[in-house]
Design a protein around this motif. Structure first.
Motif, short mmCIF file in Angstrom:
data_model
loop_
_atom_site.label_atom_id
_atom_site.label_comp_id
_atom_site.label_asym_id
_atom_site.label_seq_id
_atom_site.Cartn_x
_atom_site.Cartn_y
_atom_site.Cartn_z
N PHE A 256 0.81 -1.21 0.00
CA PHE A 256 0.00 0.00 0.00
C PHE A 256 0.85 1.27 0.00
O PHE A 256 0.33 2.36 -0.26
CB PHE A 256 -0.95 0.01 1.20
N GLN B 74 0.62 3.16 -3.08
CA GLN B 74 -0.72 3.61 -3.45
C GLN B 74 -1.12 4.80 -2.58
O GLN B 74 -1.97 4.70 -1.70
CB GLN B 74 -1.71 2.46 -3.30
N LYS C 120 -2.90 7.33 -3.14
CA LYS C 120 -4.31 7.72 -3.23
C LYS C 120 -5.14 6.96 -2.19
O LYS C 120 -6.02 7.55 -1.54
CB LYS C 120 -4.86 7.44 -4.63
N PHE C 121 -4.87 5.67 -2.03
CA PHE C 121 -5.60 4.90 -1.04
C PHE C 121 -5.23 5.33 0.37
O PHE C 121 -6.09 5.46 1.25
CB PHE C 121 -5.32 3.41 -1.22
N GLN D 88 -2.25 -10.48 -3.31
CA GLN D 88 -0.93 -9.87 -3.20
C GLN D 88 0.18 -10.91 -3.11
O GLN D 88 1.28 -10.68 -3.60
CB GLN D 88 -0.88 -8.97 -1.97
N TYR E 19 -11.88 2.22 -9.25
CA TYR E 19 -10.82 2.69 -8.38
C TYR E 19 -9.49 2.42 -9.07
O TYR E 19 -9.45 1.93 -10.21
CB TYR E 19 -10.90 1.98 -7.02
N SER F 145 -4.05 -0.62 -9.36
CA SER F 145 -3.03 -1.35 -8.59
C SER F 145 -3.52 -1.78 -7.22
O SER F 145 -2.81 -2.48 -6.50
CB SER F 145 -1.78 -0.48 -8.43
N PHE F 146 -4.73 -1.35 -6.84
CA PHE F 146 -5.26 -1.69 -5.52
C PHE F 146 -5.39 -3.20 -5.39
O PHE F 146 -6.08 -3.85 -6.16
CB PHE F 146 -6.62 -1.01 -5.34
N TYR F 147 -4.70 -3.78 -4.39
CA TYR F 147 -4.60 -5.23 -4.22
C TYR F 147 -4.09 -5.92 -5.49
O TYR F 147 -4.46 -7.05 -5.78
CB TYR F 147 -5.94 -5.83 -3.79
N ARG G 230 -4.81 -5.63 -8.53
CA ARG G 230 -5.82 -6.13 -9.45
C ARG G 230 -5.37 -6.04 -10.90
O ARG G 230 -5.80 -6.84 -11.73
CB ARG G 230 -7.14 -5.38 -9.24
N HIS H 283 -11.85 0.68 -15.18
CA HIS H 283 -11.50 1.18 -13.85
C HIS H 283 -11.84 2.66 -13.72
O HIS H 283 -12.59 3.22 -14.54
CB HIS H 283 -10.03 0.92 -13.56
N HIS I 294 -17.05 2.63 0.70
CA HIS I 294 -15.77 2.45 1.37
C HIS I 294 -15.57 3.57 2.38
O HIS I 294 -15.99 4.70 2.18
CB HIS I 294 -14.65 2.46 0.34
#
Length: 643
Positions: free
Chosen positions: A126, A129, A131-132, A361, A390, A393-395, A397, A411, A457
């Motif tokens: 993370f 990332q 942004k997250f 991951q 979203y 790259s989150f998890y 994906r 996305h 979320h």
């Protein structure tokens, strides 16, 4: 380091001579004391980040039972030793480790507050990332924290320059060549030994690992893999962290070989053939839409507060009129990608090693292909499409979806609509559903669509101007619950509109809709009133544009969703789904540390009858074979699932 190498007088401080002059030997003893005390302080801060709010026996267990606190301190001390060896600065090295420990402790508190789950080694992903991360912590807090950490490191550097006794330099020029070489060799050996011990700690889960043995000293010590917050609390933060270091995804099941898998496959081929003789439907010409609705739950089930209106009346009506039930979530406040993994692969997190905290991951990206429903549906004429409003790259994906076999990934930046509702920073569920409908309308082939939404979320604070009223709580808790409930109401309307549009379409479509977990917005005053599975229960429904029959299903895991969808459609199934169908007659829900029978009772493997134990053993063999095994059975158990 010998006294012969350290018998030269200390040089004066590079500052103004304010630092106390000591011999190099005295300076080394001082460095050892300071570094060990600093290591203990850092360990205490990390322990406290998990123990705050925990019962007193966890504090006692961590600090007084066994060696966990001492072992935690030793690991941190070795890190300080390496830095001292490389920088020749004690206070600077201590400051760097202290700053890093503080960052981890704060991140741990944030994650525990939102997901009741501590920091894992895999969470390092993370860091790429931002942004997250900024959605979890306010940017202002990140700036303040960054300034504070920089100030801490600067203060350590400044104090070290002004007051720190001079250690023997890395290359002491005042010594003759032989003693220079000896001094460098001693320093190199110390750093190498510390690095070797730290490297051994990263292999914590290897058989006979001495670090793990040290943590297991003491009566009744036990790794609590089913509750990682308790695991970290009882065994120390560093011990819990090391316990979750990457390891083999599954132990090799007893009897695993090609002959065993051939016999098992033949058995379920016969079962599938028997089931399929009575099934006259088909999904080959039908759109299949699997919707993971972020944080979708039914808050009216919870004790401790009352909403002034039902936020999901239309979803509730759809569930009551058709096929529906409740899902057993793996975690409270998190675990989205794991629930998605289970639904698409039919593989249970509960059958992997406890350290397999995130297959997206830690497992799937290691392969070029991975067995999944994506390949299965593609082999039956469906075009696989992934939709996630979203970052890609989150998890991981962007990597995972390619390995699973999706032809298209829509996305956050490629959705046709990117609307947000009021102050909610995430793309709305209505926009996500509209994208699914657009993909269906634009395709000449039936689609297999996997949608993972983001609207609900966290954070939810202040998202809407009209939060649903809440009785029984007040302040920030009421605001969060009210805003979350209003978000559910928006999802309720978007889902109803989506299903209505599909029903009016000329194309046939089936939908699996489920919530992945409860949001991490409830404080202990509410969670304490909802024990057992209450904080791990979300709704799901199965729906068909061709009509629906009322049926209430037992609490289930996502691995059962697609087999149940085929049953609803009266469509033929592969041997793999026949195995999962048979398993759910004994085990309806299976997650890490929890197993439920079809009556909703929590059971253990020993509680199962012989047939149930054999079914679970078969599922374990197949999951091992499909994931990290030789894949002897994939082509027959789930033909087309590799793409």
């Amino acid at each position: 380091m010998s006294e012969q190498l350290l018998d030269e007088p200390a040089q004066a401080s590079v500052d103004d001579g304010a630092a106390r002059e000591r011999t190099p030997w005295q300076a080394l003893v001082w460095a050892q004391k300071v570094s060990w005390l600093a290591a203990m302080a850092c360990a205490f801060v990390l322990e406290a980040s998990t123990l705050l709010g925990q019962p007193s026996y966890f504090w006692r267990s961590t600090f007084f039972d066994g060696l966990s606190f001492a072992a935690d301190s030793l690991v941190i001390w070795l890190i300080i030793v390496v830095l001292i060896g490389l920088t020749n600065r004690v206070l600077l090295s201590v400051g760097l480790v202290a700053a890093f420990s503080l960052v981890i402790a704060v991140a741990n508190r944030v994650k525990l507050g939102t997901r009741l789950e501590p920091i894992y080694p895999s969470d390092v992903d993370f860091l790429t990332q931002p942004k997250f991360l900024t959605t979890m912590v306010a940017p202002r807090m990140l700036v303040v924290a960054g300034i504070g950490l920089a100030a801490l490191v600067w203060a350590a550097w400044f104090l070290g320059r002004k007051y720190e006794p001079k250690l023997l330099s890395i290359w002491p020029e005042h010594l003759d060549l032989r003693r220079q070489f000896g001094a460098v060799l001693v320093r190199a050996l110390v750093v190498t030994a510390a690095l070797a011990l730290l490297a051994d700690a990263t292999r914590f889960n290897d058989p006979g690992n001495p670090w793990r043995a040290a943590y297991e000293v003491g009566d009744g010590r036990k790794w609590r893999y089913w509750n990682q917050q308790s695991n970290y609390s009882a065994n120390g933060f560093v011990g819990g962290f090391l316990y979750n270091m990457p390891t083999v995804a599954m132990e090799t099941p007893e009897g695993y070989d090609q002959a065993t898998m051939d016999a098992l496959t033949a058995r379920y081929e016969r079962l599938a053939a028997k089931v399929n003789r009575t099934r006259t439907g088909s999904l080959d010409d039908t759109n299949v839409v699997v919707v993971l609705s972020e944080s979708f739950s039914d808050p009216t089930r919870l004790q401790g507060f009352q909403l002034q209106q039902d936020p999901i009346p239309q979803t509730r009506a759809t569930m009551q009129a058709g096929t529906s039930g409740t899902m057993l979530a793996q975690l409270y406040g998190g675990g989205t990608a794991n629930m998605e993994f289970e639904a698409l692969t039919g593989q249970s997190i509960g059958l992997f090693s406890p350290q397999m905290s995130s297959p997206y991951q830690m497992l799937v990206p290691e392969y070029d292909q991975y067995p999944s429903a994506v390949g299965w549906f593609a082999s039956h004429g469906h075009e696989p499409v992934a939709v996630h409003p979203y970052i890609t790259s989150f998890y991981k994906r962007d990597q995972v979806y390619d390995v699973l076999g999706f032809d298209k990934f829509v996305h956050d930046t490629t959705l046709a609509e990117q609307d947000r509702i009021e102050d909610n920073e995430f793309i709305s569920d209505q926009a996500a559903f509209d994208e699914v409908r657009k993909q269906i309308d634009d395709s000449d082939s039936p689609l297999m669509v996997n949608l993972v939404t983001m609207q609900n979320h966290i954070p939810v604070d202040g998202n809407y101007t009209d939060p649903i009223g809440v009785d029984g709580v007040d302040g920030d808790q009421a605001d969060r619950i009210g805003n979350y409930a209003r978000g559910l109401a928006h999802t309720d309307e978007a889902l109803a509109s989506f299903l209505q549009g599909l029903e009016q379409s000329d194309e046939k479509t089936v939908v699996v809709f489920y919530g992945d977990h409860l949001p991490g917005i409830y404080d202990s005053s509410i969670t304490d009133q909802n024990p057992g599975e209450d904080m791990y229960t979300t709704p799901f429904l199965l729906w068909s544009s061709e009509g629906n029959t009322k049926k209430v299903l037992p609490q289930s895991s996502p691995i059962m969703f697609l087999p149940m969808l085929y049953e609803m459609a009266n469509a033929p199934i592969p041997p793999y789904y026949a195995m999962l169908d048979r398993l759910r007659t004994r085990v309806s829900a299976l997650e890490q540390g929890r197993m439920l029978d079809p009556q909703g009772n929590e059971i253990t493997e020993d509680d199962l009858d012989k047939q149930g134990q054999r079914l679970l053993a078969d599922a374990r063999l197949v999951q091992y074979d499909f994931s990290i095994g030789e894949r002897y059975s994939v082509d027959r158990m789930w033909p087309g699932s590799l793409r």
